[in-house]
Enzyme design. Structure first.
Site, PDB file in Angstrom:
ATOM      1  N   SER A 161       0.835  -1.199   0.000  1.00 24.39           N
ATOM      2  CA  SER A 161       0.000   0.000   0.000  1.00 24.39           C
ATOM      3  C   SER A 161       0.878   1.261   0.000  1.00 24.39           C
ATOM      4  CB  SER A 161      -0.952  -0.032   1.201  1.00 24.39           C
ATOM      5  OG  SER A 161      -1.936   0.963   1.096  1.00 24.39           O
ATOM      6  N   ASP A 177      -9.562  -2.806  -6.892  1.00 28.11           N
ATOM      7  CA  ASP A 177      -9.117  -2.142  -5.671  1.00 28.11           C
ATOM      8  C   ASP A 177      -9.648  -0.708  -5.630  1.00 28.11           C
ATOM      9  OD1 ASP A 177      -7.765  -1.027  -3.523  1.00 28.11           O
ATOM     10  OD2 ASP A 177      -5.794  -1.759  -4.121  1.00 28.11           O
ATOM     11  N   HIS A 232      -8.111  -4.487  -1.783  1.00 27.05           N
ATOM     12  CA  HIS A 232      -6.915  -3.808  -1.325  1.00 27.05           C
ATOM     13  C   HIS A 232      -6.244  -4.649  -0.239  1.00 27.05           C
ATOM     14  CE1 HIS A 232      -4.269  -0.369  -0.766  1.00 27.05           C
ATOM     15  NE2 HIS A 232      -4.449  -0.459   0.537  1.00 27.05           N
TER      16      HIS A 232
END
Length: 350
Positions: free
Chosen positions: A159, A285, A314
């Site tokens: 991320s 996502d 995600h």
């Protein structure tokens, strides 16, 4: 289609056997009830195998990297079967922290980079972190390399950590001591990420909660920032964009929030990455919408490989009936690291 038909017949047969032995007498045990259940199950199985379970899209900038991954990291070309009862993006994203356990990994010489002011550490200077400022990460990488100069040195980022890692690699190019890197669920374009997360449902499920987490992380160091930042204004932010406008962009001296978001987006630096990098993203996502994934840019860099799954959310990538121990992401990372450590030298000779 032949493989799909075989999978469907096998799944239908297993469902029939299960229902025959498990369904109780009554409506659901009658011929009509059993037929309805079996019919629905077969229809869902057909839909799942034809529309949900798919091979990921592998995008590489060079034939050598593509061939290397197919030979030594075959998971990136295998069909990804998301959890049959939880394949939608938001569900995968929300449930993963609650239903997966820590993978049984034995670590050796392994380093975790924590940003300033997190993981229980107090700030010693009035400065935090952002995914555009790579100075701290660069310092850590060179420090670890100086301790173990002969060790194969790889890095992984998830991320925001992946955004930071890619921005570092794009800035430094081939001069990095890292031999390879992997990123997962990276937000490629910060503007697109912010816009997606500000949609009503995504704001309710993710944006507001993450904003409160960011506020909490800086509020405990409030005394360090009062001279340069209006902390009362920061604590009233209702979205990540508002927080970044009132705190992050000010902290790092950007003239506007747009200037910060431009500098923070790793898609603009992907062409300068100078080592093999594997980037896993799901096209559903909500943190990183598919239209912002830099497919054409990746095709121009022989060091870059994008692995794009149709589902996974995600940092989700759940698979199996009850995904406790491992996810598709875990398997990709494990195979890629092993491939680079054991066979990375082959890339230079291809």
């Amino acid at each position: 289609m032949q493989r799909l038909a075989m999978d469907l017949r096998m799944l239908s047969r297993e469902l029939s056997l299960y229902l025959e032995h498990q369904v109780r007498v009554g409506f659901f045990g009658s011929g009509v009830g059993l037929s309805l259940i079996l019919g629905f199950s077969v229809a869902y199985a057909f839909y799942y195998l034809s529309s949900i379970a798919k091979k990921p899209q592998l995008v590489t900038g060079g034939e050598s990297f593509n061939r290397f991954l197919q030979d030594h990291c075959p998971v990136v070309t295998e069909t990804y079967y998301p959890t049959v009862w939880c394949w939608e993006s938001r569900g995968q994203t929300l449930l993963r922290p609650f239903i997966t356990s820590k993978p049984p990994v034995q670590y050796r010489k392994c380093v975790v980079f924590n940003n300033r002011g997190v993981a229980g550490e107090n700030l010693l200077t009035p400065r935090t972190y952002c995914c555009a400022n790579t100075e701290d990460l660069e310092t850590v990488i060179h420090h670890v390399h100086s301790l173990y100069p002969s060790a194969p040195f790889l890095a992984a980022g998830v991320s925001m950590g992946g955004m930071l890692l890619l921005n570092y690699l794009g800035k430094i190019g081939p001069k990095t001591p890292l031999k390879a890197a992997a990123t997962f669920s990276v937000g490629w374009n910060t503007f697109a990420c912010s816009e997606s997360l500000e949609k009503p449902l995504n704001w309710l499920l993710f944006n507001y909660y993450l904003t409160t987490c960011l506020q909490s992380s800086v509020n405990k160091h409030r005394h360090m920032f009062v001279k340069q930042i209006d902390m009362d204004h920061v604590m009233k932010a209702k979205s990540i964009r508002e927080f970044d406008k009132r705190f992050t962009s000010v902290m790092f001296g950007y003239r506007t929030i747009d200037d910060y978001y431009t500098d923070a987006s790793p898609n603009r630096r992907l062409k300068s990455v100078g080592i093999p990098v594997l980037c896993l993203n799901s096209v559903d996502d909500v943190f990183s919408p598919s239209h912002a994934i830099p497919i054409e840019t990746a095709k121009q860099n022989p060091n870059v490989a994008l692995v794009l799954t149709s589902y996974g959310g995600h940092i989700g990538f759940l698979e199996g009936i009850w995904p406790r121990q491992s996810t598709y992401m875990d398997r990709v990372f494990k195979q890629f690291v092993q491939a680079m450590v054991e066979h990375g030298h082959e890339l230079s000779s291809m």
